[in-house]
Design a protein around this motif. Structure first.
Motif, PDB file in Angstrom:
ATOM      1  N   GLU A  24       0.900  -1.150   0.250  1.00 53.27           N
ATOM      2  CA  GLU A  24      -0.257  -0.051  -0.475  1.00 53.27           C
ATOM      3  C   GLU A  24       1.079   1.002   0.152  1.00 53.27           C
ATOM      4  OE1 GLU A  24      -3.584   2.016  -0.079  1.00 53.27           O
ATOM      5  OE2 GLU A  24      -2.812   0.136  -0.671  1.00 53.27           O
ATOM      6  N   TYR A  77       1.587   5.397  -1.297  1.00 48.97           N
ATOM      7  CA  TYR A  77       0.881   6.706  -0.697  1.00 48.97           C
ATOM      8  C   TYR A  77       2.046   7.647  -0.745  1.00 48.97           C
ATOM      9  CZ  TYR A  77       2.109   7.215   4.272  1.00 48.97           C
ATOM     10  OH  TYR A  77       2.813   7.400   5.074  1.00 48.97           O
ATOM     11  N   SER A 118      -4.597   5.749  -3.850  1.00 44.80           N
ATOM     12  CA  SER A 118      -4.283   5.374  -2.110  1.00 44.80           C
ATOM     13  C   SER A 118      -5.534   5.048  -1.213  1.00 44.80           C
ATOM     14  CB  SER A 118      -3.063   5.552  -1.668  1.00 44.80           C
ATOM     15  OG  SER A 118      -3.224   6.737  -0.968  1.00 44.80           O
ATOM     16  N   HIS A 119      -5.231   4.476  -0.385  1.00 50.99           N
ATOM     17  CA  HIS A 119      -6.240   4.641   0.718  1.00 50.99           C
ATOM     18  C   HIS A 119      -6.507   5.518   1.454  1.00 50.99           C
ATOM     19  CE1 HIS A 119      -6.738   0.000   0.488  1.00 50.99           C
ATOM     20  NE2 HIS A 119      -7.641   0.448   1.047  1.00 50.99           N
ATOM     21  N   VAL A 120      -5.323   6.291   1.620  1.00 52.48           N
ATOM     22  CA  VAL A 120      -4.629   7.753   2.323  1.00 52.48           C
ATOM     23  C   VAL A 120      -5.335   8.389   1.580  1.00 52.48           C
ATOM     24  CG1 VAL A 120      -2.895   8.953   2.948  1.00 52.48           C
ATOM     25  CG2 VAL A 120      -2.576   6.744   3.473  1.00 52.48           C
ATOM     26  N   ARG A 136      -2.982  -2.960   7.472  1.00 58.63           N
ATOM     27  CA  ARG A 136      -1.836  -2.921   5.881  1.00 58.63           C
ATOM     28  C   ARG A 136      -0.652  -2.208   6.183  1.00 58.63           C
ATOM     29  NH1 ARG A 136      -7.593  -1.280   4.532  1.00 58.63           N
ATOM     30  NH2 ARG A 136      -8.092  -2.605   2.761  1.00 58.63           N
ATOM     31  N   TYR A 148       1.272   0.501   5.098  1.00 63.41           N
ATOM     32  CA  TYR A 148       1.842   1.296   3.979  1.00 63.41           C
ATOM     33  C   TYR A 148       3.134   1.688   4.344  1.00 63.41           C
ATOM     34  CZ  TYR A 148      -3.291   2.036   4.773  1.00 63.41           C
ATOM     35  OH  TYR A 148      -4.851   1.677   5.070  1.00 63.41           O
ATOM     36  N   TYR A 206       5.704   4.883   2.161  1.00 60.40           N
ATOM     37  CA  TYR A 206       5.747   6.079   2.267  1.00 60.40           C
ATOM     38  C   TYR A 206       6.277   5.948   0.227  1.00 60.40           C
ATOM     39  CZ  TYR A 206       5.294  11.942   1.679  1.00 60.40           C
ATOM     40  OH  TYR A 206       5.084  13.075   1.648  1.00 60.40           O
ATOM     41  N   ASP A 227      -6.736   0.820   9.803  1.00 63.30           N
ATOM     42  CA  ASP A 227      -7.780   1.464   8.776  1.00 63.30           C
ATOM     43  C   ASP A 227      -7.505   2.883   9.496  1.00 63.30           C
ATOM     44  OD1 ASP A 227      -7.293   0.294   6.571  1.00 63.30           O
ATOM     45  OD2 ASP A 227      -9.687  -0.404   6.931  1.00 63.30           O
ATOM     46  N   VAL A 233      -4.523   4.906  10.351  1.00 64.12           N
ATOM     47  CA  VAL A 233      -4.030   5.535   9.405  1.00 64.12           C
ATOM     48  C   VAL A 233      -5.188   7.182   9.033  1.00 64.12           C
ATOM     49  CG1 VAL A 233      -3.314   5.781   6.407  1.00 64.12           C
ATOM     50  CG2 VAL A 233      -3.101   3.450   7.903  1.00 64.12           C
ATOM     51  N   VAL A 260       3.754   5.529  10.105  1.00 61.80           N
ATOM     52  CA  VAL A 260       2.474   6.358   9.068  1.00 61.80           C
ATOM     53  C   VAL A 260       2.192   7.999   9.546  1.00 61.80           C
ATOM     54  CG1 VAL A 260      -0.507   6.178   9.050  1.00 61.80           C
ATOM     55  CG2 VAL A 260       1.291   4.380   8.141  1.00 61.80           C
TER      56      VAL A 260
END
Length: 279
Positions: free
Chosen positions: A127, A129, A141-143, A172, A174, A176, A207, A210, A260
């Motif tokens: 994942e 972002y 992305s989810h972000v 997940r 995450y 960068y 989730d 984040v 995160v």
């Protein structure tokens, strides 16, 4: 010359920016948006090409399509024929067939080939972002999705039940995007053993954790609501791909990955809020 195939995608744009920022003896960074046109270009320019980098775009594969596996095999073969190092980075957010490229099958295939590129690296990403996210890819992305929801509605709805930040929602890894690019650049400069490598932060986060980090970066009070039940959350988590960094650490990559909280803060405040989504 460093050729970047997929330079108009999320990772490709970031890699191109990094290489232009840190030139190797003034080497040209050549972007290729059309994957097929590269095969017409290489025979006439192979003596000028120092690296081939293929950064896949993030997209769902609804049905199995062997194109990507065949393309990477073809790319690997021409890199071997002209003795040019190859880097391939692709997204695998889930364990299931979200992509039609299977790195284990590919690695087995390479062992049967007579010629090999001087170096080849396959990077499996989870994942990711950061800046450039969602600008030229089918999926964001989810972000970024949650950020836009918060800006538009002031709240976020998640699956699962109310709980602490570290026990609510799917977990997940995450990572960068700048950390991803840093790893790729390290491989190009250090040239460790050719293989398939996972890239991630090494820490799975929920989730809720984040989303809370996004609210904090926006300096807003968290407004998170839940729907469904714990079973939905748990069953979803079973299919999530979690990178294994053991191989990356064994070959000498020791740099820490951004948390995160730090990564989301940088992304939100330096890029999204400023209106400058690009590196």
């Amino acid at each position: 010359m460093i050729v970047i195939i997929g330079a108009d995608g999320f990772i490709g744009k970031c890699v191109a920016a990094k290489l232009r920022e840190m030139p190797w003896e003034g080497k040209l960074v050549m972007p290729f948006h059309d994957r097929e046109s590269f095969f017409d270009f290489l025979p006439s320019h192979y003596q000028e090409v120092d690296w081939i980098i293929y950064c896949d775009k993030r997209e769902k594969v609804e049905k199995h399509n062997p194109f990507r596996m065949e393309y990477v095999q073809q790319l690997w073969s021409v890199a071997a024929s002209y003795s040019v190092p190859l880097v391939y980075a692709f997204f695998q957010p889930d364990k299931d067939v979200y992509t039609d490229f299977h790195p284990e099958i590919f690695a087995t295939w390479t062992m049967k080939q007579y010629r090999k590129p001087p170096y080849w690296y396959i990077f499996r990403l989870g994942e990711v972002y950061g800046p450039n996210d969602g600008e030229a890819s089918e999926e964001m992305s989810h972000v970024l999705q949650w950020y836009r929801t918060i800006v538009e509605t002031g709240r976020v709805e998640l699956k699962g039940k109310q709980g602490g930040y570290e026990d609510s929602g799917v977990c997940r890894d995450y990572v960068y995007v700048k950390d991803v690019v840093r790893v790729l650049y390290w491989f190009m400069t250090h040239q460790p053993a050719s293989d398939v490598y996972d890239i991630g932060s090494g820490f799975a986060r929920t989730d809720m954790a984040v989303v809370h980090a996004i609210f904090q970066a926006l300096r807003r009070e968290s407004r998170i609501e839940f729907r469904g039940d714990e079973y939905e959350s748990t069953s979803s988590a079973d299919s999530v791909f979690l990178p294994n960094l053991s191989k990356l650490r064994r070959i000498g990559y020791k740099k820490d990955f951004m948390t995160v909280e730090k990564g989301v803060k940088s992304y939100v405040q330096r890029y999204l809020q400023s209106g400058n989504h690009y590196v």
